[in-house]
Design a protein around this motif. Structure first.
Motif, short mmCIF file in Angstrom:
data_model
loop_
_atom_site.label_atom_id
_atom_site.label_comp_id
_atom_site.label_asym_id
_atom_site.label_seq_id
_atom_site.Cartn_x
_atom_site.Cartn_y
_atom_site.Cartn_z
N LEU A 151 -4.39 5.21 -8.71
CA LEU A 151 -5.24 5.86 -7.70
C LEU A 151 -4.59 5.80 -6.31
N PHE A 152 -3.80 4.76 -6.08
CA PHE A 152 -3.21 4.59 -4.74
C PHE A 152 -1.98 5.47 -4.53
N LYS A 153 -1.41 5.89 -5.64
CA LYS A 153 -0.11 6.56 -5.56
C LYS A 153 -0.10 7.75 -4.59
N PRO A 154 -1.11 8.64 -4.65
CA PRO A 154 -1.04 9.81 -3.76
C PRO A 154 -0.97 9.44 -2.28
N GLN A 155 -1.44 8.24 -1.93
CA GLN A 155 -1.46 7.86 -0.51
C GLN A 155 -0.09 7.34 -0.04
N LEU A 156 0.73 6.87 -0.99
CA LEU A 156 1.88 6.07 -0.59
C LEU A 156 2.91 6.84 0.23
N ALA A 157 3.24 8.07 -0.19
CA ALA A 157 4.28 8.82 0.53
C ALA A 157 3.87 9.01 1.98
N ARG A 158 2.59 9.35 2.17
CA ARG A 158 2.08 9.55 3.53
C ARG A 158 2.20 8.26 4.34
N LEU A 159 1.83 7.16 3.71
CA LEU A 159 1.85 5.88 4.43
C LEU A 159 3.28 5.44 4.75
N LEU A 160 4.18 5.67 3.82
CA LEU A 160 5.56 5.24 4.04
C LEU A 160 6.23 6.03 5.15
N GLY A 161 5.71 7.21 5.43
CA GLY A 161 6.32 8.01 6.49
C GLY A 161 6.00 7.50 7.89
N THR A 162 4.93 6.73 8.00
CA THR A 162 4.52 6.31 9.33
C THR A 162 5.25 5.04 9.73
N ALA A 163 5.17 4.73 10.98
CA ALA A 163 5.80 3.50 11.46
C ALA A 163 4.73 2.48 11.79
N GLN A 164 3.48 2.79 11.41
CA GLN A 164 2.37 1.93 11.78
C GLN A 164 2.46 0.58 11.10
N PHE A 176 4.65 0.37 -8.36
CA PHE A 176 5.94 0.72 -7.77
C PHE A 176 7.03 0.70 -8.82
N THR A 177 7.58 1.86 -9.14
CA THR A 177 8.74 1.87 -10.03
C THR A 177 9.93 1.32 -9.25
N ALA A 178 11.04 1.12 -9.95
CA ALA A 178 12.23 0.60 -9.26
C ALA A 178 12.64 1.53 -8.12
N GLN A 179 12.50 2.84 -8.36
CA GLN A 179 12.86 3.79 -7.29
C GLN A 179 11.91 3.66 -6.10
N ASP A 180 10.63 3.48 -6.42
CA ASP A 180 9.66 3.31 -5.33
C ASP A 180 9.96 2.06 -4.54
N GLU A 181 10.33 1.02 -5.27
CA GLU A 181 10.64 -0.23 -4.62
C GLU A 181 11.85 -0.04 -3.69
N ALA A 182 12.83 0.69 -4.17
CA ALA A 182 14.02 0.94 -3.35
C ALA A 182 13.65 1.74 -2.11
N LEU A 183 12.76 2.73 -2.29
CA LEU A 183 12.36 3.54 -1.14
C LEU A 183 11.60 2.69 -0.12
N LEU A 184 10.72 1.84 -0.62
CA LEU A 184 9.96 0.97 0.27
C LEU A 184 10.91 0.08 1.08
N LEU A 185 11.90 -0.47 0.40
CA LEU A 185 12.87 -1.32 1.08
C LEU A 185 13.64 -0.54 2.14
N ARG A 186 13.96 0.68 1.80
CA ARG A 186 14.72 1.52 2.70
C ARG A 186 13.91 1.81 3.96
N ARG A 187 12.63 2.11 3.76
CA ARG A 187 11.78 2.39 4.91
C ARG A 187 11.60 1.12 5.75
N LEU A 188 11.51 0.01 5.07
CA LEU A 188 11.32 -1.26 5.77
C LEU A 188 12.56 -1.60 6.59
N THR A 189 13.72 -1.39 5.98
CA THR A 189 14.98 -1.66 6.67
C THR A 189 15.10 -0.76 7.89
N LEU A 190 14.72 0.49 7.68
CA LEU A 190 14.81 1.46 8.75
C LEU A 190 13.87 1.10 9.91
#
Lengths: 496, 852
Positions: B281-294, B313-327
């Motif tokens: 259920l949370f999945k549709p929200q994630l891309a939107r949330l990851l785009g913000t810097a909040q 979080f699939t492995a790819q999702d995990e990698a994307l989350l890390l990438r956004r966090l690093t950024l």
């Protein structure tokens, strides 16, 4: 166990840092949340430490932040090598106990502090990342900071704003649980509080606009650079962009899409961060990052931002970009010869850059030396101003570079005896380490070429709005280091 | 404001609110005071109840026109009920406030005082917030209103307050119901509401039991035993629940970012562990949330990551989350505290597949060198950012150890250059201490992350020695550093520093620091150079403090084993030093060194016991006296025990009985409390003790910081008839809970009942109540009371009823009602204003029958 998740704050403070006064600071604002405190007492159990009075809190916080005067002597509890803090979250020693976690940071002479509720025992300390109140506390403090420093010019205005704060906080955070961190927005909207709140009205948008529809989009790019003029150290530069929008549109949930475009061969936008009102983001935009090496396959737009605008002016997005060349390339050579310094500066404007500045200056400071007593110089262009006491030369280049696009300055500078109070210590510019810092601004121009095409702005469900766009390029942290001495390098400079 | 003044103020405040001459603005200010300090204004339950009632009266009596007072009145009434601890089914004010709030929240007409319905609308949000606060403090309070709340969310009304209120009460109800094993039946059925009938307190009363101190918990997705495991909803219930959560998530975009984050934490923790509720259920929200810097939003995403792991979080999702966090951890548009928080999140990243032990900082698995490189420290960073990034660099170095050996610019070399840069800054004369502190913190961080890596430790050692040479005033930092690092770095560094000090000519300005440094690093070997340095230094030691510093080095050498050269030096010092105190010390050290063998010397120099004696200059008057300074460790020739309880003065006093097995003089008994439960205890001194001769009892006053039993460590220091000083540890003494009991002053005749009842009533807002069965032995209640509780009895109706009040220092009390005793036991109702006392009191009562 019932793990409650109320994400509340126990108290908030604003403290003015006043070095040189007996207490080194004064509490300008504080607010405690007794219902949250009541929960803290229950959840923290024996590890509960009550929120202290303002006085002891002030003292403990200033000590921990190393803001008390007199760091003459080594104090183990403050200066020990193992007392390492890597976040803005502190534990304050208070009468034999420790108040933790205290979220605090100093900005423009004000210390912003809050104590979030931790809904479990504090010993052993739970991991910071598991405490939701930490980010909530920081966000509130950021909100207060934005409110206090937005267009604030003097102490009088600051006092006015501080006097408005209790009322605003009553709206933003009535019981210690944060409802809205946009404090400025609460103030702007308090004038026309809506009588009815129709369904689907976002909580971050109060009231509706009535009038001519218009959309204003400003792109402000800052360019930073570190130039060394050395074989083994690469120069670095980076563009940081911010897109600000103000949408005056009728209707509550008007959908707008703004597209940012780049000219052919424009530098791709990276590290894109969007405002929470943006409803969706292309995955190419989500992944484009300065961490990766840029190649031709990189996504280069158009960058579409669909959103429902808030009423106020807001930052639609931030980005960075790696342009192929810095706008101004220069070198700085400074050598100590007996009692004087010999300096030579050369600056070259890249041909692709718009040669029409609002202003352009090169600041040449001399740190950790005495006042300038004697100066001989030659400039190929512009004028040089000398600030003897400050030990500063300002080379005013003006609105345009000459046809050759290249200008130079050379000279010798002699200094008087050093007196500590007038020429403050600089921790970087020691010995021959020195820099020239460029300050310039170009209007109606971006270095990436990024622009918002008026025709690409789509507004759904509203009349055709008037659309205005603005651009500007500003220098920020644009340093040219003395190539004749060591200079601080970043990791990137060594690996590029 | 605490105390009687506060209460007066509280009374005035309530009457001012009714004063028609005061402006609304004044009254708003008064109410804001009551929001911040309700427990000072109305400290006990009855005052809080009365205040809440009064506030509600003011509210309903407001004329039916717009007023700025309604909102703060609602907030104030809510605060007072919570902080006064009154909220509950027996409180009249609670029973008035709750339906009023729920009525306002649901947009119903709640009466004339609130004007026409259209004017009640702005109060809807406030009412929801009040309800949310009440629910937070009493989970389950709104369990009966879930259906109503959900239907409101679907209709009209402020979306944010309703969403948050529904999410919180849904979560609370689910947890409480799962505990009690009840089903979700009807929980979310719309139309069911308590709006008209009496308030349903069932869930809240069950929930109260769970609101107690919590163990730290940031559960990993693999961990069992989370709150909701017991709840297995039926398919229809699950569908209903999913629909409610989806409804909340769909509208979440309309909430402010901070409120969205709260909703995500709540819903994440609600669904987590509920069987058959996939987190998709949370999945549709994630891309939107990851785009913000909040900050709050990314933090909430991390919370979801921790709650669901790879289920969301699939492995790819995990990698994307890390990438956004690093950024985000380095984005130039974000402020420093945000960068620091994200860097911290990187080091504590909730992994899909954790490897190492939990709680240890480590770089996430998917954070490759490429991502890491963008987070490297440089001298231009703020100190905190530098340290956080340095930590990452160390982790990168540890990983890259085997690779890149031939590479010119490895992370290792970068690390070395960075440390060198930090040292260079710290070395500049006049630079602020903060720079030196940063340099040593960075060195410490590197030393602890890369312990055992000579590649980095060797240059570090030499760099620090060089730093010391450039700026000897940093000696305290180096001493501290040596104290903190392990021997593999500490030992070689000590040797290099010793060499550094003694190989240079003695100069006045840095002598103080050199001596401080030598006292830390001087060792038995390589003494010749050290001694000649000290000899040369002695002529420069012209003031007392320098001479003391010099002697401290001598003491350190003495402890390390001394040696011939040292004897000579001490003799010289004993003659040459200007200050008599300095000469005394030197002579004493000389005597000790010349007369004592190694092991004895060690005992004599034990800093804890010998130091005070060594400071005495009297000793030098009689050289033969030195031997008496040796402190002998012996088994205790005394027996110490706790005597009968006694009540004396305003503090609990422990009566001690002492018996000597051989004659001893000048006995000093030192006590230490384990765990700092009490303030430090004073020593007790006895001039003379002899076996067979009765000794007076000793009295040890206790100053508890908490009303809790404790163990006392006891040590004895005494002289023997032969003149030797001895030190003996004694068996620990126990202070029992009842040893802390103090009586209340006896109330005048005739008012005992009232006095006791007043105490009884005052307990409850803050404290706790319980009932215990106290078994009675054959001796019966009367004997039991007279043996154990006599001094504390306020009212007695022997043989069955006793009211007992006990003061418990520092500031609590325990009240007992022993009523209607039966043959085998007596029911005891007990109350205290400090809940922590409750289990102790229970144990005490249950244990009474066994004791005499």
């Amino acid at each position: 166990m019932l793990q409650p998740l109320a994400m509340a704050l126990r108290a908030v403070w604003l403290i003015r840092h006043e070095p040189g006064t007996p207490l080194c600071g004064s509490v300008r604002f504080s607010r405690r949340y007794p219902t949250v405190e009541k929960r803290a007492k229950i959840f923290n159990g024996v590890s509960y430490v009550p929120v202290p009075e303002d006085g002891p809190f002030l003292k403990a916080l200033l000590f921990e932040l190393k803001l008390l005067d007199g760091d003459k002597d080594f104090v183990g509890s403050r200066d020990s090598c193992s007392h390492i803090n890597k976040t803005s979250i502190y534990g304050l020693p208070l009468g034999g106990e420790e108040l933790w976690p205290v979220v605090a940071f100093l900005r423009n002479g004000l210390i912003y502090a809050s104590v979030p509720l931790v809904e479990q025992t504090l010993s052993p300390r739970p991991p910071l990342i598991s405490i939701s109140g930490i980010s909530q506390g920081l966000q509130l403090l950021f909100g207060i900071q934005d409110f206090l420093y937005l267009s604030q010019k003097n102490d009088g205005e600051l006092n006015t704003k501080l006097s408005q704060l209790p009322d605003l906080l009553l709206q933003a955070c009535p019981f210690g649980t944060l409802l809205n961190a946009n404090i400025q927005n609460l103030l702007d909207n308090s004038n026309f509080a809506p009588v009815t709140q129709p369904q689907k009205q976002p909580a971050w948008k109060a009231g509706t606009y009535k009038g001519k529809p218009q959309v204003s989009i400003s792109i402000a790019e800052k360019v930073k650079s570190m130039q060394y003029d050395k074989q083994d150290v690469a120069d670095t530069w980076q563009v940081v962009g911010a897109v600000t929008c103000k949408c005056d549109l009728e209707g509550i949930m008007t959908n707008v899409t703004i597209s940012l475009s780049l000219p052919t061969n424009g530098s791709p936008l990276q590290d894109i961060l969007v405002h929470p009102c943006v409803t969706s983001l292309d995955s190419a935009m989500l992944t484009s990052s300065s961490i990766d090496a840029v190649d031709d396959s990189a996504f280069s737009g158009p960058y579409k931002f669909p959103f429902t605008p808030p009423s106020e002016s807001f930052n639609l997005c931030y980005y960075t970009s790696q342009v192929p060349v810095p706008p101004i390339l220069g070198f700085y050579q400074m050598k100590e010869e007996e009692v004087q310094l010999k300096i030579a500066v050369n600056l070259k404007l890249h041909e692709s850059v718009k040669n029409n500045f609002e202003f352009c200056e090169a600041h040449i400071p001399f740190y950790n030396r005495g006042p300038i007593t004697h100066l001989e110089y030659k400039v190929s262009f512009g004028q040089l101003e000398v600030f003897r006491e400050k030990g500063l030369l300002v080379w005013i280049i003006g609105q345009k570079f000459p046809k050759s696009m290249e200008i130079s300055l050379s000279g010798t500078v002699t200094f008087g005896a050093k007196s500590h109070d007038k020429q403050p210590f600089d921790q970087i510019c020691i010995g021959g380490t020195a820099y020239v810092k460029l300050h310039f601004r170009i209007l109606d121009y971006t270095l990436t070429g990024c622009y918002a095409d008026q025709h690409s702005v789509q507004v759904f469900g509203s009349g055709k709005p008037k659309i205005s766009t603005h651009q500007k390029l500003i220098s920020s942290d644009y340093y040219i280091w003395n190539s004749k001495a060591p200079a601080p390098v970043t990791y990137g400079s060594l690996f590029l | 404001m605490a105390g009687a003044d506060g209460e007066d103020l509280g009374r005035d405040l309530l009457s001012d609110l009714r004063n028609e001459k005061l402006t609304e603005q004044t009254k708003v200010s008064l109410l804001s005071l009551s929001l911040e300090y309700p427990s000072e204004l109305w400290p006990d339950a009855s005052a809080a109840e009365a205040a809440a009632t009064s506030l509600l009266d003011v509210l309903v009596l407001l004329p039916p026109r717009p007023s700025a007072l309604r909102k703060p009145l609602l907030l104030a009434a809510t605060s007072v009920l919570v902080t006064g601890g009154v909220l509950g089914s027996t409180s009249g004010a609670s029973c008035r406030l709750l339906p009023l709030l729920l009525g306002l929240a649901s947009g119903r007409d709640v009466g004339r005082g609130f004007g026409p319905i259209s004017e009640q609308r702005p109060l809807q949000a406030t009412a929801c917030e009040c309800l949310r606060e009440l629910e937070s403090c009493k989970p389950g309070l709104l369990g009966g209103s879930l259906g109503l709340l959900r239907s409101l969310l679907g209709q009209e009304g402020p979306i944010q307050p309703l969403s948050l209120l529904l999410a919180l009460s849904l979560r609370d109800s689910l947890v409480i119901q799962s505990r009690s094993g009840a089903s979700l039946q009807g929980l979310l059925v719309s139309g069911f509401s308590t709006g008209s009938g009496p308030w349903d307190w069932t869930l809240a009363e069950e929930g109260a039991a769970h609101l107690i101190p919590q163990a730290p918990s940031w559960p990993t997705p693999y961990e069992g035993g989370c709150g909701l495991a017991a709840l297995e909803p039926s398919p229809e219930e699950a569908r209903e629940l999913r629909a409610a959560v989806a409804q909340l998530l769909d509208a979440s975009y309309l909430l402010t970012p901070v409120a969205q984050a709260q909703l995500l934490w709540l819903l994440g923790w609600t669904l987590r562990g509920l069987r058959g509720q996939p987190p998709a259920l949370f999945k549709p929200q994630l891309a939107r949330l990851l785009g913000t810097a909040q900050l709050t939003l990314l933090h909430a995403v991390l919370a979801l990551k921790a709650a669901f792991g790879e289920a969301l979080f699939t492995a790819q999702d995990e990698a994307l989350l890390l990438r956004r966090l690093t950024l985000a951890a380095q984005h130039p548009s974000l402020p420093l505290p945000t960068h620091l928080f994200y860097l911290h999140c990187l080091l504590s990243f909730p992994e899909n597949w954790p490897l190492g032990p939990e709680g240890e900082e480590a770089a996430p698995l998917l954070l490759g060198p490429q991502l890491c490189r963008s987070l490297m420290p440089s001298l231009l960073h703020d100190p905190m950012a530098l340290l956080a990034r340095l930590h990452l660099l160390c982790l990168l170095c540890a990983e890259e150890e085997e690779e890149d050996k031939g590479q010119l610019q490895s992370p290792w070399q970068y690390l070395e250059e960075l440390l060198a840069g930090l040292r260079q800054r710290a070395a500049v004369g006049g630079s602020p201490r903060a720079l030196a502190t940063l340099c040593f913190q960075a060195s410490y961080l590197v030393a602890s992350c890369l312990a055992g890596k000579t590649k980095v430790l060797t240059p570090l050692i030499h760099g620090l020695a060089q730093l010391y040479r450039a700026r000897p005033m940093l000696a305290p930092h180096l001493v501290d550093f040596l104290d903190k690092v392990g021997p593999e770095l500490g030992e070689p560094l000590k040797r290099v520093l010793q060499q550094e000090v003694v190989s240079r000519p003695v100069r006045n300005e840095a002598l103080r620091w050199h001596l401080q440094m030598l006292a830390k690093v001087a060792e038995g070997d390589a003494q010749t150079a050290t001694l000649s340095f000290l000899q040369a230094a002695a002529t420069h030691c012209i003031d007392w403090s320098l001479q003391q510093a010099l002697l401290r080095v001598c003491l350190a050498l003495l402890q390390a084993g001394g040696g011939n050269g040292l004897t000579d030096l001490l003799q010289v010092l004993a003659r040459q030093l200007e200050d008599p105190d300095g000469r005394d010390h030197a002579r004493l050290y000389y005597i000790l060194l010349a007369h004592l063998a190694g092991p004895k010397l060690g005992i004599a120099l034990d800093p804890s016991l010998a130091a005070p004696a060594l400071a005495s200059s009297l000793v030098a008057e009689n050289q033969g006296f030195a031997v008496t300074l040796m402190v002998q460790e012996t088994p205790a020739p005394i027996q110490l025990s706790v005597g009968p309880r006694m009540l004396k003065g305003s503090l609990p006093v422990l009566q001690l009985q002492i018996e000597a097995l051989e004659p001893i003089y000048s006995l000093e008994l030192r006590f230490r409390v384990e765990g700092q439960l009490y303030a430090p205890l004073g020593a007790i001194r006895v001039p003379y003790l002899c076996p067979g001769r009765p000794a007076h009892p000793l009295f040890l006053p206790l100053k508890p910081r908490r009303s809790a039993p404790a163990h006392l460590e006891v040590q004895a220091l005494y002289s023997t008839p032969a003149g030797l000083t001895c030190h003996a540890p004694l068996p620990p003494l126990s202070v029992n809970f009842e040893d802390l009991f103090l009586p209340f002053p006896q109330p005048p005749d005739g008012v005992e009942q009232g006095f006791f009842e007043k105490l009884w009533d005052s307990c409850l807002p803050k404290g706790a109540e319980s009932r215990v069965w106290c078994p009675l032995g054959p001796q019966g209640l009367e004997t039991l009371v007279s043996h154990h509780l006599e001094p504390f009895v306020i009212m007695a109706q022997p043989p069955t009823n006793y009211h007992i009040a006990i003061r418990l220092p520092p500031s609590s009390m325990l009240l007992l009602r022993l009523e209607a005793a039966q043959v085998d036991g007596v029911p005891v109702a007990l109350r205290t204003d400090d809940w922590a006392v409750l289990p102790l009191a229970g144990d005490y009562l249950r244990g009474l029958v066994g004791t005499k």
